[in-house]
Design a protein around this motif. Structure first.
Motif, PDB file in Angstrom:
ATOM      1  N   SER A 134      -7.472   4.335  -0.693  1.00  0.00           N
ATOM      2  CA  SER A 134      -6.031   4.191  -0.912  1.00  0.00           C
ATOM      3  C   SER A 134      -5.342   5.545  -0.936  1.00  0.00           C
ATOM      4  O   SER A 134      -5.916   6.542  -1.353  1.00  0.00           O
ATOM      5  N   THR A 167      -3.896   1.092   1.863  1.00  0.00           N
ATOM      6  CA  THR A 167      -5.347   1.157   2.036  1.00  0.00           C
ATOM      7  C   THR A 167      -5.622   1.405   3.502  1.00  0.00           C
ATOM      8  O   THR A 167      -5.101   0.709   4.362  1.00  0.00           O
ATOM      9  N   LYS A 226     -11.430  -3.770   2.694  1.00  0.00           N
ATOM     10  CA  LYS A 226     -11.925  -4.134   1.369  1.00  0.00           C
ATOM     11  C   LYS A 226     -13.237  -3.408   1.061  1.00  0.00           C
ATOM     12  O   LYS A 226     -13.454  -2.976  -0.063  1.00  0.00           O
ATOM     13  N   THR A 247      -1.677  -1.975   0.185  1.00  0.00           N
ATOM     14  CA  THR A 247      -2.697  -2.492  -0.722  1.00  0.00           C
ATOM     15  C   THR A 247      -2.263  -3.787  -1.396  1.00  0.00           C
ATOM     16  O   THR A 247      -3.065  -4.713  -1.553  1.00  0.00           O
TER      17      THR A 247
END
Length: 181
Positions: A49, A125, A44, A137
């Protein structure tokens, strides 16, 4: 002979015993949630990505011998995620993380993932420093609860550590005062 200060000393010892039990519970919580919580924080906060290509989606084997092997290889993760290991799908995907070579990684997906999939691509991700730390993701939010549990466990652990230090100091001060008494 009964010492009138014995109840005060027992109170200090009881406080310390309660803090030790609370610290054990916090350490157990950290043990069960550190991997997925830390993965959520890293992806996070520092993740990037990339578009990935789905190579295959496999159903989890219903062979009981496979579960015994998983329990032997990684008992903590198998105990924590028993339902995920016994149900769901295994997704194998490839993606190109920045300048690194092509990565092929498998992910444990929730039950019914293959029926909701409408294309052969998905966003993944990954951590640029180590692209093997990656997750789709769209399903990264599955780790949010583990991230919150880990955060609160660390906060509680710090508070318990401070209270334990304070309790030990009070107990030692009481013992020194009793020696002079």
């Amino acid at each position: 002979m009964f010492n009138p200060k014995e109840a005060a000393e027992d109170s200090h010892a009881l406080n310390l015993a309660i803090l030790v039990l609370a610290a054990f519970a916090v350490l157990l919580s950290i043990y069960f949630h550190h991997d997925s919580g830390l993965k959520f924080w890293l992806l996070k906060g520092f993740g990037e990505s990339s578009r990935g290509l789905v190579l295959s989606v496999q159903k989890v084997s219903q062979n009981p011998g496979m579960y015994e092997e998983i329990f032997r290889d990684n008992p903590r993760n198998a105990l924590k995620n028993y339902k995920a290991w016994s149900t769901g799908d295994i997704l194998v995907a490839e993606f190109k993380p920045g300048d690194s070579p092509l990565q092929i990684i498998s992910f444990k997906m929730p039950t019914g993932y293959s029926s909701t999939r409408d294309s052969d691509t998905l966003f993944i991700t990954y951590l640029p420093i180590n692209p093997r730390i990656a997750h789709p993701t769209d399903y990264l939010a599955d780790f949010a609860l583990d991230g919150r549990i880990l955060l609160w466990s660390l906060v509680l652990g710090a508070a318990i550590a401070l209270l334990a230090v304070r309790s030990v100091q009070k107990w030692m001060g009481f013992r020194n005062q009793m020696r002079r008494y």
